[in-house]
Design a protein around this motif. Structure first.
Motif, PDB file in Angstrom:
ATOM      1  N   LEU A   1      58.389 -12.239  16.148  1.00  0.00           N
ATOM      2  CA  LEU A   1      58.610 -10.826  16.484  1.00  0.00           C
ATOM      3  C   LEU A   1      57.723 -10.344  17.625  1.00  0.00           C
ATOM      4  O   LEU A   1      58.022  -9.321  18.245  1.00  0.00           O
ATOM      5  N   ALA A   2      56.644 -11.039  17.879  1.00  0.00           N
ATOM      6  CA  ALA A   2      55.752 -10.627  18.966  1.00  0.00           C
ATOM      7  C   ALA A   2      55.302 -11.835  19.784  1.00  0.00           C
ATOM      8  O   ALA A   2      54.203 -11.854  20.326  1.00  0.00           O
ATOM      9  N   ALA A   3      56.168 -12.831  19.880  1.00  0.00           N
ATOM     10  CA  ALA A   3      55.801 -14.067  20.574  1.00  0.00           C
ATOM     11  C   ALA A   3      55.653 -13.829  22.075  1.00  0.00           C
ATOM     12  O   ALA A   3      56.469 -13.141  22.695  1.00  0.00           O
ATOM     13  N   GLU A   4      54.612 -14.416  22.642  1.00  0.00           N
ATOM     14  CA  GLU A   4      54.376 -14.345  24.078  1.00  0.00           C
ATOM     15  C   GLU A   4      53.957 -15.731  24.582  1.00  0.00           C
ATOM     16  O   GLU A   4      53.397 -16.525  23.834  1.00  0.00           O
TER      17      GLU A   4
ATOM     18  N   PRO B   1      48.757 -19.302   5.552  1.00  0.00           N
ATOM     19  CA  PRO B   1      48.293 -19.589   6.918  1.00  0.00           C
ATOM     20  C   PRO B   1      49.266 -19.147   8.005  1.00  0.00           C
ATOM     21  O   PRO B   1      48.850 -18.731   9.089  1.00  0.00           O
ATOM     22  N   ALA B   2      50.565 -19.218   7.746  1.00  0.00           N
ATOM     23  CA  ALA B   2      51.553 -18.897   8.775  1.00  0.00           C
ATOM     24  C   ALA B   2      51.664 -17.402   9.047  1.00  0.00           C
ATOM     25  O   ALA B   2      52.228 -16.998  10.072  1.00  0.00           O
ATOM     26  N   TYR B   3      51.134 -16.596   8.164  1.00  0.00           N
ATOM     27  CA  TYR B   3      51.290 -15.156   8.284  1.00  0.00           C
ATOM     28  C   TYR B   3      49.926 -14.484   8.455  1.00  0.00           C
ATOM     29  O   TYR B   3      49.407 -14.382   9.552  1.00  0.00           O
ATOM     30  N   GLY B   4      49.313 -13.992   7.385  1.00  0.00           N
ATOM     31  CA  GLY B   4      48.023 -13.325   7.517  1.00  0.00           C
ATOM     32  C   GLY B   4      48.192 -11.846   7.819  1.00  0.00           C
ATOM     33  O   GLY B   4      49.283 -11.374   8.151  1.00  0.00           O
ATOM     34  N   PRO B   5      47.116 -11.070   7.742  1.00  0.00           N
ATOM     35  CA  PRO B   5      47.209  -9.617   7.913  1.00  0.00           C
ATOM     36  C   PRO B   5      47.636  -9.188   9.311  1.00  0.00           C
ATOM     37  O   PRO B   5      48.169  -8.089   9.481  1.00  0.00           O
ATOM     38  N   ASP B   6      47.450 -10.035  10.319  1.00  0.00           N
ATOM     39  CA  ASP B   6      47.809  -9.656  11.689  1.00  0.00           C
ATOM     40  C   ASP B   6      49.224 -10.072  12.070  1.00  0.00           C
ATOM     41  O   ASP B   6      49.668  -9.853  13.200  1.00  0.00           O
ATOM     42  N   CYS B   7      49.953 -10.652  11.138  1.00  0.00           N
ATOM     43  CA  CYS B   7      51.301 -11.118  11.430  1.00  0.00           C
ATOM     44  C   CYS B   7      52.223  -9.929  11.700  1.00  0.00           C
ATOM     45  O   CYS B   7      52.241  -8.960  10.936  1.00  0.00           O
ATOM     46  N   PRO B   8      53.016  -9.981  12.764  1.00  0.00           N
ATOM     47  CA  PRO B   8      53.926  -8.880  13.069  1.00  0.00           C
ATOM     48  C   PRO B   8      54.917  -8.614  11.933  1.00  0.00           C
ATOM     49  O   PRO B   8      55.439  -9.546  11.309  1.00  0.00           O
ATOM     50  N   ALA B   9      55.161  -7.340  11.685  1.00  0.00           N
ATOM     51  CA  ALA B   9      56.124  -6.920  10.670  1.00  0.00           C
ATOM     52  C   ALA B   9      56.843  -5.680  11.169  1.00  0.00           C
ATOM     53  O   ALA B   9      56.256  -4.836  11.853  1.00  0.00           O
ATOM     54  N   VAL B  10      58.109  -5.555  10.835  1.00  0.00           N
ATOM     55  CA  VAL B  10      58.921  -4.422  11.266  1.00  0.00           C
ATOM     56  C   VAL B  10      59.735  -3.925  10.082  1.00  0.00           C
ATOM     57  O   VAL B  10      60.289  -4.727   9.321  1.00  0.00           O
TER      58      VAL B  10
ATOM     59  N   ARG C   1      57.133  -0.513  13.691  1.00  0.00           N
ATOM     60  CA  ARG C   1      56.472  -1.771  14.033  1.00  0.00           C
ATOM     61  C   ARG C   1      55.035  -1.752  13.539  1.00  0.00           C
ATOM     62  O   ARG C   1      54.358  -0.716  13.613  1.00  0.00           O
ATOM     63  N   GLY C   2      54.587  -2.884  13.045  1.00  0.00           N
ATOM     64  CA  GLY C   2      53.204  -2.985  12.585  1.00  0.00           C
ATOM     65  C   GLY C   2      52.858  -4.423  12.291  1.00  0.00           C
ATOM     66  O   GLY C   2      53.387  -5.353  12.911  1.00  0.00           O
ATOM     67  N   THR C   3      51.973  -4.594  11.347  1.00  0.00           N
ATOM     68  CA  THR C   3      51.564  -5.914  10.892  1.00  0.00           C
ATOM     69  C   THR C   3      51.677  -5.964   9.376  1.00  0.00           C
ATOM     70  O   THR C   3      51.843  -4.923   8.719  1.00  0.00           O
ATOM     71  N   LEU C   4      51.542  -7.151   8.831  1.00  0.00           N
ATOM     72  CA  LEU C   4      51.539  -7.260   7.375  1.00  0.00           C
ATOM     73  C   LEU C   4      50.423  -6.416   6.768  1.00  0.00           C
ATOM     74  O   LEU C   4      50.545  -5.892   5.661  1.00  0.00           O
ATOM     75  N   GLY C   5      49.332  -6.275   7.509  1.00  0.00           N
ATOM     76  CA  GLY C   5      48.202  -5.531   6.974  1.00  0.00           C
ATOM     77  C   GLY C   5      48.398  -4.039   6.915  1.00  0.00           C
ATOM     78  O   GLY C   5      47.812  -3.366   6.058  1.00  0.00           O
ATOM     79  N   ASP C   6      49.231  -3.476   7.814  1.00  0.00           N
ATOM     80  CA  ASP C   6      49.334  -2.015   7.848  1.00  0.00           C
ATOM     81  C   ASP C   6      50.736  -1.473   7.609  1.00  0.00           C
ATOM     82  O   ASP C   6      50.948  -0.265   7.607  1.00  0.00           O
ATOM     83  N   ILE C   7      51.724  -2.352   7.388  1.00  0.00           N
ATOM     84  CA  ILE C   7      53.102  -1.874   7.303  1.00  0.00           C
ATOM     85  C   ILE C   7      53.352  -1.036   6.054  1.00  0.00           C
ATOM     86  O   ILE C   7      54.186  -0.120   6.061  1.00  0.00           O
ATOM     87  N   ASP C   8      52.619  -1.299   4.978  1.00  0.00           N
ATOM     88  CA  ASP C   8      52.778  -0.500   3.762  1.00  0.00           C
ATOM     89  C   ASP C   8      52.355   0.944   4.028  1.00  0.00           C
ATOM     90  O   ASP C   8      53.061   1.892   3.655  1.00  0.00           O
ATOM     91  N   ARG C   9      51.215   1.112   4.666  1.00  0.00           N
ATOM     92  CA  ARG C   9      50.741   2.459   4.990  1.00  0.00           C
ATOM     93  C   ARG C   9      51.730   3.189   5.892  1.00  0.00           C
ATOM     94  O   ARG C   9      52.021   4.374   5.698  1.00  0.00           O
ATOM     95  N   LYS C  10      52.295   2.488   6.867  1.00  0.00           N
ATOM     96  CA  LYS C  10      53.237   3.116   7.781  1.00  0.00           C
ATOM     97  C   LYS C  10      54.539   3.493   7.085  1.00  0.00           C
ATOM     98  O   LYS C  10      55.140   4.532   7.389  1.00  0.00           O
ATOM     99  N   ALA C  11      54.981   2.665   6.150  1.00  0.00           N
ATOM    100  CA  ALA C  11      56.199   2.986   5.393  1.00  0.00           C
ATOM    101  C   ALA C  11      55.990   4.220   4.533  1.00  0.00           C
ATOM    102  O   ALA C  11      56.875   5.089   4.432  1.00  0.00           O
ATOM    103  N   ARG C  12      54.816   4.315   3.901  1.00  0.00           N
ATOM    104  CA  ARG C  12      54.523   5.485   3.069  1.00  0.00           C
ATOM    105  C   ARG C  12      54.411   6.740   3.917  1.00  0.00           C
ATOM    106  O   ARG C  12      54.870   7.814   3.516  1.00  0.00           O
ATOM    107  N   ALA C  13      53.835   6.609   5.101  1.00  0.00           N
ATOM    108  CA  ALA C  13      53.713   7.767   5.987  1.00  0.00           C
ATOM    109  C   ALA C  13      55.087   8.261   6.433  1.00  0.00           C
ATOM    110  O   ALA C  13      55.304   9.470   6.598  1.00  0.00           O
ATOM    111  N   ALA C  14      56.015   7.348   6.608  1.00  0.00           N
ATOM    112  CA  ALA C  14      57.373   7.711   7.015  1.00  0.00           C
ATOM    113  C   ALA C  14      58.246   8.104   5.826  1.00  0.00           C
ATOM    114  O   ALA C  14      59.392   8.530   6.011  1.00  0.00           O
ATOM    115  N   LYS C  15      57.711   7.942   4.606  1.00  0.00           N
ATOM    116  CA  LYS C  15      58.402   8.300   3.362  1.00  0.00           C
ATOM    117  C   LYS C  15      59.736   7.550   3.217  1.00  0.00           C
ATOM    118  O   LYS C  15      60.751   8.109   2.819  1.00  0.00           O
ATOM    119  N   LEU C  16      59.690   6.258   3.521  1.00  0.00           N
ATOM    120  CA  LEU C  16      60.880   5.434   3.366  1.00  0.00           C
ATOM    121  C   LEU C  16      60.935   4.856   1.963  1.00  0.00           C
ATOM    122  O   LEU C  16      59.967   4.256   1.493  1.00  0.00           O
TER     123      LEU C  16
END
Length: 256
Positions: free
Chosen positions: A231-234, A181-190, A204-219
């Protein structure tokens, strides 16, 4: 003779402490983790110093170098990345030195999670959003995680997670944290890659898309993953620290 375990910080040569740099400047032996400690840091070693990159060495070979320096009465600067207290493999070296009766001390350094927060211009503890930071990792080829330290358990806290040594294990991180509950796919991730180095990258991304972004950056290594709502508190409330109505010994109640 003393072995000085020194935290070199996250990468930028000027993020080492003054104490750590002064020790390197005067030690006739310098053993450093070359895969993560920049050459500029150990370049401060005195002329003629024995400077050795320990990345290709075994623990026995590292201890042998220290024993030889001990026999010669020469101080050793044992330079690790970040802060020696976190994932530095220092405990096993200290255990060997204790058994050999070789004295040592420790100089702390700037840890990767603090350097990443600075690069992000972010506070990891935000009032009424998150007041806890968990430093952890996941198990791959390294030693297993102790029982109760899996992400699914740690994630029940809702803390800001600083996940080390896990950039190739993001799919596992997603499986463990997204259902909580505290996280979820929309939770900020860096993903903070080589913070403090010239090629520093912040993804920068979310838990839902950070894997794809890491693979795209070849990290594939040398990256820290931060996850959490801070990380994105307002719109969060101000802390009581500087509140005009918050009275304490250094700021007593004003008259009138």
């Amino acid at each position: 003779m003393t072995v000085h375990f020194i935290g070199a910080g996250p990468g930028a040569p000027d993020l080492i402490t003054v104490r750590g740099l002064r020790l390197i400047e005067r030690c006739p032996v310098c053993l450093y983790a070359g895969s993560l400690v920049p050459a500029e840091v150990v370049a401060a070693a005195p002329a003629g110093a024995r400077v050795i990159d320990t990345a290709p060495l075994t623990l026995d070979e590292i201890v042998a170098e220290i024993e030889a320096a001990h026999a010669r009465g020469e101080d050793v600067a044992r330079v690790h990345s970040g802060d020696p207290s976190i994932y530095g493999a220092t405990a096993e070296q200290m255990r060997r030195l204790d058994a050999l009766g070789i004295p040592y001390d420790v100089t702390p350094g700037v840890p990767a999670f603090a350097a990443a927060a600075a690069a992000l211009k972010s506070e990891l503890t935000v009032p009424e959003v998150c007041q806890t930071i968990v430093l952890t990792r996941t198990a791959m080829q390294s030693s297993a995680m102790p029982e109760g330290e899996d992400l699914a358990t740690l994630g029940k806290s809702g803390a800001t997670l600083a996940i080390h040594l896990s950039v190739r294990n993001i799919a596992h991180i997603q499986r463990e944290l997204i259902p909580l509950p505290a996280y979820g796919p929309d939770c900020p991730a860096v993903i903070a890659y080589r913070v403090g180095w010239p090629d520093e990258t912040l993804i920068r991304g979310t838990l839902g898309d950070i894997d794809r972004k890491a693979r795209a950056a070849k990290l594939t290594r040398t990256a820290l993953i931060l996850v959490g709502r801070a990380l994105a508190a307002e719109g969060f409330v101000d802390s009581k620290l500087y509140d005009a109505d918050h009275v304490h010994v250094l700021r007593p109640k004003r008259k009138g």
